[in-house]
Design an enzyme around this catalytic site. Sequence first.
Site, short mmCIF file in Angstrom:
data_model
loop_
_atom_site.label_atom_id
_atom_site.label_comp_id
_atom_site.label_asym_id
_atom_site.label_seq_id
_atom_site.Cartn_x
_atom_site.Cartn_y
_atom_site.Cartn_z
N GLN A 133 -12.18 44.69 3.93
CA GLN A 133 -13.64 44.99 3.24
C GLN A 133 -13.44 44.76 1.39
O GLN A 133 -12.56 45.18 1.19
CB GLN A 133 -13.82 46.70 3.17
CG GLN A 133 -15.20 46.49 2.42
CD GLN A 133 -16.14 45.89 2.86
OE1 GLN A 133 -16.18 45.03 4.17
NE2 GLN A 133 -17.20 45.88 1.35
N CYS A 134 -13.67 43.43 1.16
CA CYS A 134 -13.02 42.89 -0.35
C CYS A 134 -14.75 43.39 -0.97
O CYS A 134 -13.85 43.27 -2.67
CB CYS A 134 -13.06 40.95 -0.44
SG CYS A 134 -11.38 41.14 0.85
N GLN A 135 -15.80 43.51 -1.12
CA GLN A 135 -16.59 44.06 -2.38
C GLN A 135 -16.17 45.50 -2.33
O GLN A 135 -16.51 46.30 -1.11
CB GLN A 135 -17.60 43.94 -1.07
CG GLN A 135 -19.07 44.04 -2.40
CD GLN A 135 -20.45 44.00 -1.97
OE1 GLN A 135 -20.19 44.68 -1.03
NE2 GLN A 135 -21.05 42.81 -2.59
N TYR A 266 -19.64 50.40 6.20
CA TYR A 266 -20.65 50.24 5.65
C TYR A 266 -22.10 50.11 7.22
O TYR A 266 -21.14 49.74 7.69
CB TYR A 266 -20.71 49.03 4.68
CG TYR A 266 -20.21 49.26 2.83
CD1 TYR A 266 -20.48 49.62 2.49
CD2 TYR A 266 -19.26 49.02 2.83
CE1 TYR A 266 -20.01 49.97 1.12
CE2 TYR A 266 -18.22 49.05 2.06
CZ TYR A 266 -18.47 49.71 1.07
OH TYR A 266 -17.58 49.67 -0.39
N GLY A 268 -23.68 46.90 7.16
CA GLY A 268 -22.74 45.91 7.53
C GLY A 268 -22.66 44.95 5.92
O GLY A 268 -22.60 45.58 4.88
N GLU A 270 -22.25 41.11 4.55
CA GLU A 270 -22.59 40.02 4.72
C GLU A 270 -21.44 38.74 4.33
O GLU A 270 -22.27 37.45 3.64
CB GLU A 270 -23.81 39.14 3.58
CG GLU A 270 -23.24 39.76 1.47
CD GLU A 270 -23.91 41.16 1.26
OE1 GLU A 270 -23.34 41.34 0.04
OE2 GLU A 270 -23.87 42.08 1.98
N HIS A 294 -31.44 42.74 6.67
CA HIS A 294 -30.88 42.48 5.42
C HIS A 294 -29.43 41.84 5.24
O HIS A 294 -29.82 40.63 4.28
CB HIS A 294 -30.80 44.16 5.15
CG HIS A 294 -29.57 44.44 3.70
ND1 HIS A 294 -30.35 44.80 2.56
CD2 HIS A 294 -28.57 44.64 2.80
CE1 HIS A 294 -30.02 44.88 1.66
NE2 HIS A 294 -28.65 44.48 2.14
N GLU A 295 -28.52 41.58 6.30
CA GLU A 295 -27.08 40.73 6.15
C GLU A 295 -28.00 39.94 6.06
O GLU A 295 -27.51 38.65 5.14
CB GLU A 295 -26.39 41.17 7.04
CG GLU A 295 -25.54 42.60 6.90
CD GLU A 295 -25.94 43.47 5.59
OE1 GLU A 295 -24.95 42.64 4.89
OE2 GLU A 295 -25.80 43.99 5.26
N HIS A 298 -28.94 37.64 2.71
CA HIS A 298 -27.46 37.84 2.11
C HIS A 298 -27.53 36.31 1.63
O HIS A 298 -26.93 35.99 0.84
CB HIS A 298 -26.86 38.72 2.07
CG HIS A 298 -27.46 40.29 1.12
ND1 HIS A 298 -27.68 40.25 0.07
CD2 HIS A 298 -26.70 41.38 1.68
CE1 HIS A 298 -26.71 41.30 -0.52
NE2 HIS A 298 -26.86 42.61 0.89
N GLU A 317 -28.60 42.76 -4.44
CA GLU A 317 -29.61 43.77 -3.51
C GLU A 317 -30.91 43.96 -3.83
O GLU A 317 -31.17 43.93 -2.23
CB GLU A 317 -28.83 45.37 -3.89
CG GLU A 317 -27.20 44.91 -2.76
CD GLU A 317 -26.92 44.74 -1.51
OE1 GLU A 317 -27.68 44.50 -1.11
OE2 GLU A 317 -25.12 43.99 -1.35
N ASP A 374 -16.95 50.73 -7.10
CA ASP A 374 -17.66 51.46 -5.75
C ASP A 374 -17.99 53.12 -6.49
O ASP A 374 -18.78 53.67 -5.52
CB ASP A 374 -16.12 51.82 -5.23
CG ASP A 374 -15.89 50.68 -4.43
OD1 ASP A 374 -16.43 49.35 -4.21
OD2 ASP A 374 -14.72 50.65 -4.16
N TYR A 382 -30.81 48.76 -4.74
CA TYR A 382 -31.76 47.98 -3.69
C TYR A 382 -32.60 48.37 -3.51
O TYR A 382 -34.12 47.70 -3.66
CB TYR A 382 -31.20 48.89 -1.81
CG TYR A 382 -29.46 48.32 -1.99
CD1 TYR A 382 -29.15 47.63 -0.62
CD2 TYR A 382 -28.35 48.75 -2.32
CE1 TYR A 382 -28.41 47.61 -0.40
CE2 TYR A 382 -26.73 48.90 -2.09
CZ TYR A 382 -27.07 48.06 -1.67
OH TYR A 382 -25.10 47.72 -0.77
N ARG A 567 -19.60 55.06 8.52
CA ARG A 567 -20.59 54.59 7.83
C ARG A 567 -20.48 55.91 6.42
O ARG A 567 -21.34 56.31 6.71
CB ARG A 567 -21.54 54.24 8.54
CG ARG A 567 -22.59 53.93 7.96
CD ARG A 567 -24.11 52.94 8.88
NE ARG A 567 -24.74 52.40 7.95
CZ ARG A 567 -25.57 52.07 8.58
NH1 ARG A 567 -26.54 52.76 9.95
NH2 ARG A 567 -26.31 51.52 7.51
N LYS A 569 -22.91 56.29 4.41
CA LYS A 569 -24.27 56.34 4.08
C LYS A 569 -24.10 57.44 5.53
O LYS A 569 -25.29 58.84 4.48
CB LYS A 569 -24.98 55.18 4.88
CG LYS A 569 -26.90 56.22 4.90
CD LYS A 569 -27.34 54.74 5.15
CE LYS A 569 -28.57 54.72 5.75
NZ LYS A 569 -29.87 54.44 6.56
#
Length: 614
Positions: A133-135, A266, A268, A270, A294-295, A298, A317, A374, A382, A567, A569
């Site tokens: 997960q690079c973002q 997350y 998702g 993208e 959503h994805e 992107h 976003e 982060d 969003y 997740r 969220k």
Amino acid sequence: MSDPCSFSRPEECLCTNITWNVSVDFASKVLVCDVELDFLVKKDNVASLVLDTRDLNVQSVAVRPSNDQLTFSLGSKHKAFGTPLEISLPPGLKSGARLSIAISYRTSPDASALQWLTPEQTSGKKHPYMFTQCQAIHARSIIPCQDSPGVKATYSAKVSVPKDLVALMSAARTGSELDHQKQDLMTYQFEQKVAIPSYLIALVVGALKGRQVGPRSHVWTEQEMVEECAYEFAEMEQMISAAESLVGEYVWGPYDLLILPPSFPYGGMENPCLTFVTPTLLAGDRSLTGVIAHEISHSWTGNLVTNSTWEHFWLNEGFTVFLERKIIGRMKGEQMRQFGFIGGWKTLMDAVSKFADNMSLTKLVVSLKDTDPDDAFSSVPYEKGSCFLVYLEQLLGGPEVFEPFFRKYIDTYKYKTCTTDEWKTFLFDYFKDKTNILETVDWEAWLRKPGMPPVNMIERYDSSLADACISLCQKWINASEKELNSFSSQDIASFTSPQKVEFLAQLLAKTSSSPLSVAHLQAMQNAYQFNSYKNSEIKFRWLRLCVRSGWADAFQPTVDFLLSQGRMKFTRPLYEELFKCEKSKDLAVTTFKKHRAFYHPICSAMVAKDLGID
């Protein structure tokens, strides 16, 4: 423009291509790598190259094709941004020259972009699993690179893994073969011909199976989940086609979906050609596949047109939420699109309230000097961003006027990056005949002031689908204990899953300072049986309501849910509710400490901060 979250200097040397050779070592939990980075020199006599790294063990650096070794050094470690790698370059480089640098290195077992799962943490229980997960700025923990969204490069890769496992990447698959030297290894080959920022480089290795679900789409997951996933996500092609009708051709080739193990932090991610999603979307009735819309969106907003730095994250976003809800409107009707914005408004209110101690992060354009992106992550870019676009659409004449502008913006900036000021200039230029209207917009308040938007957008949405949810919510809040027997399953018999989510969201919004009584929640469970729901969005809001009210019977189901998925969220708000409730405060801390290794490093770090744990 310079990126405050990167040490690199792309204005001097710009990375244009990455060639990555990777051996995945599950025993040591490291990637053993050789990478070749191609650069365009942009400044005469540039003496050194600076790359972003985090916890990399760099062994050698050479210039191609001569293979002459280059001197390199690692600078001081920054608390958020890692460590700069400075490489001394050959003398006499001229602007316009091409430069190729080869680096041999190993990642750390604690690399922030990687999560390593034991066989016991997977569905099949037989093989290990690893994913990246690079973002936002975690690519630097697996590749020394110019780790900024403002730098886009093509890439190719060869990935060696145990032969019983499959490797997939955010790129087209170009082949696989047994390793010539080690017959127990399989090497997979990939190529991404569209230039992308480093945060979109993605790799997964596991006992994966694929199932075709559309002319350009497969779902990938562990064998045990293939059938369930193929059913749940069968509408992908319809979504892609709807997006193409709005913003033009899908340029990425395949659009595949990877359903990850439950610790993915997350909803998702993208990654081009291979979107990563959480298994919490598996509701059994396709009611949570809006995340896929959503994805898919992107693929244009974010991946094709990218924010120049993370300070302009809303360009990724906010635009994606706006497009996602356009797709939902095309597929399920305009009322559903409007309903999505009503739910989003409450999500925005909740997000803004969480930044009471740092309201500057509720601006659309934020400052990230010395700040890990982060730490700034929330629903604000969003929902506030998409609200702004809806406001502009209404102001300028509606969808028939604004949708052609949106498509022209994508077409103009595709394969490029953009800042807020560049987008605003493009908007004014496109609508040059409506400058007088645009000048009525409070640009400063929308873009650079904290808090909720300057316009109360909730009043502008069609509330048809929300009205019944609001009415039922108010009945529960007003009901005395003697009236609780008047509620029954018929109250929500005609509600769709999104309406049930909205009903619970309304209750959460209206009980933040005055929770419902335990008697109310017991009556609600008797009437609606929320404990039995599989839908994770319903389960999350229901458990949050119960914990907020201090209903002890809900504590263990909440812990069970927290340990069934990672997740953010869901995990962060639920841990926070447990922590705020005096009866369950210790339970929150002991549960997290005992099971911290289950969570992805990004999620683990954020929950630890929320709970005040070092």
